[in-house]
Design an enzyme around this catalytic site. Structure first.
Site, PDB file in Angstrom:
ATOM      1  N   ARG A   1      21.508   2.268  -4.121  1.00  0.00           N
ATOM      2  CA  ARG A   1      21.246   0.894  -4.862  1.00  0.00           C
ATOM      3  C   ARG A   1      19.677   0.855  -5.029  1.00  0.00           C
ATOM      4  O   ARG A   1      19.033   0.849  -4.036  1.00  0.00           O
ATOM      5  CB  ARG A   1      21.723  -0.263  -4.256  1.00  0.00           C
ATOM      6  CG  ARG A   1      21.621  -1.609  -4.842  1.00  0.00           C
ATOM      7  CD  ARG A   1      22.282  -2.750  -4.217  1.00  0.00           C
ATOM      8  NE  ARG A   1      22.191  -3.979  -4.703  1.00  0.00           N
ATOM      9  CZ  ARG A   1      21.170  -4.979  -4.724  1.00  0.00           C
ATOM     10  NH1 ARG A   1      20.087  -4.626  -4.087  1.00  0.00           N
ATOM     11  NH2 ARG A   1      21.252  -6.109  -5.578  1.00  0.00           N
TER      12      ARG A   1
ATOM     13  N   LYS B   1      12.242  -2.439   0.292  1.00  0.00           N
ATOM     14  CA  LYS B   1      12.548  -3.245   1.168  1.00  0.00           C
ATOM     15  C   LYS B   1      11.238  -3.423   1.859  1.00  0.00           C
ATOM     16  O   LYS B   1      10.392  -2.288   2.047  1.00  0.00           O
ATOM     17  CB  LYS B   1      13.679  -2.792   2.270  1.00  0.00           C
ATOM     18  CG  LYS B   1      14.961  -2.729   1.549  1.00  0.00           C
ATOM     19  CD  LYS B   1      15.717  -4.151   1.547  1.00  0.00           C
ATOM     20  CE  LYS B   1      16.893  -4.374   0.907  1.00  0.00           C
ATOM     21  NZ  LYS B   1      18.169  -3.886   1.475  1.00  0.00           N
TER      22      LYS B   1
END
Length: 336
Positions: free
Chosen positions: A311, A276
């Site tokens: 994840r 991210k």
């Protein structure tokens, strides 16, 4: 004024006799932080918890697709989109994607999360037909592999589940397509509810919250109750605070710091932080492919707070880090 209770998670030994197990796993807590909407946070002994809250925090979570959740599970990301922020431009033909999926499983993934629509900031939605054309052949080619379909649309979920997917992972938290919740409930499908403020095209324009930790908790609580009302038992509901979806860097860090609060929902926690943007900014890694070390560091911080599913893009590196993390935690109790 409502009280929200965040367990202060520990795993060191010896474990006190009065400790409560966290979600039935190896971690435990003797104290909690009590959060209120006025901004106050107080430390309390777990013995002061209301009985129903203590029971929800400590109850063992049901297995996911037969996999016990008393140890962290790795959900591998398998994008079949041409414009993913992390791996756009790769060969996403169904045959190549299926090969990549089997490689990820061989590297140590517990299940695959297959997505055919990019939800990176600024991305636009695509038609259900296009999304099905991308995902359904890949799901079918991976027959026998535990698969989650990453979609906001009932038609896509239905096609994927007919092809072999067994979990629905909705980044909109069941707000994008009003019939997806009914579809999952009617078919008894495990569902991951993720929090997102706004849609991918606009979610990073100006995200704001009164209290991001409590606001996200309230949303997830509401959506879990909605699924229960439709007949899906809570033991088939997974929650995800949605790191990076309609959040600033400060919002992301507040959610990560307070992650254990979400155990109060009585559901497994899925944490998706891999590659991210905030990891790139803090870790000084502009290119997503260079963010594996930071991604693993944040994933392990989440596991320390009891997150049951992580994840990830980098399965082999994450599996190795997790093996070493567990070995150090167990110390002399680890197999020689």
């Amino acid at each position: 004024m409502r009280d929200y209770f965040r367990p202060l998670v520990r795993s060191d030994l010896p474990r006190p006799d009065d400790a409560l197990p966290l979600a039935g796993g190896p971690r435990w807590f003797t104290h909690v932080a009590r959060h209120r909407r006025d901004g106050s946070v107080a430390r309390l002994p777990a013995s002061d918890l209301p009985e129903d809250v203590a029971a929800r925090l400590s109850a063992r979570r049901a297995p996911l697709l037969g996999m016990p959740l008393d140890e962290p599970r790795i959900m591998a990301i398998l994008n079949v989109t041409p414009d993913s922020f992390s791996d756009g431009g790769m060969d996403h033909s169904s045959a190549e994607a299926a090969l990549r999926g089997r490689r990820l499983m061989a590297q140590g993934a517990d299940l695959l999360d297959i997505g055919g629509e990019s939800t990176r900031p600024g991305s636009e939605t695509i038609s259900p037909g296009e999304e099905i054309a991308r995902t359904e052949p890949v799901v079918r080619a991976l027959a026998g592999v535990p698969i989650s379909i990453d979609t906001r649309k009932m038609q896509v979920a239905r096609a994927a589940c007919r092809a072999g997917a067994a979990v629905v992972n909705d980044v909109s938290g069941l707000t994008h397509d009003p019939v997806l919740a009914d579809f999952c409930a009617e078919n008894g499908l495990p569902v991951c509810i993720m929090h997102s403020q706004g849609d991918p095209q606009t979610m990073q324009d100006d995200p704001h919250y009164e209290n991001v930790l409590l606001d996200v908790y309230d949303f997830l609580e509401t959506q879990a109750a909605m699924l229960e009302e439709r007949g899906l038992p809570r033991d088939k509901i997974i929650v995800d605070p949605g790191i990076g979806f309609g959040k600033t860097q400060a919002h992301n860090l507040a959610l990560l710091h307070g992650l254990s609060l979400f155990h109060g929902l009585g559901c497994p926690i899925l944490l998706g932080v891999s590659r991210k943007g905030f990891i790139g900014r803090i870790g000084e890694a502009p290119e997503p492919r260079d963010r594996a070390p930071g991604s693993i560091a944040v994933a392990l911080a989440g596991i320390a707070q009891g997150a049951q599913i992580i994840r990830v893009h980098d399965v082999a590196a994450t599996r190795q880090a997790l093996a070493l993390w567990n070995a150090v935690e167990q110390g002399d109790n680890h197999d020689a």
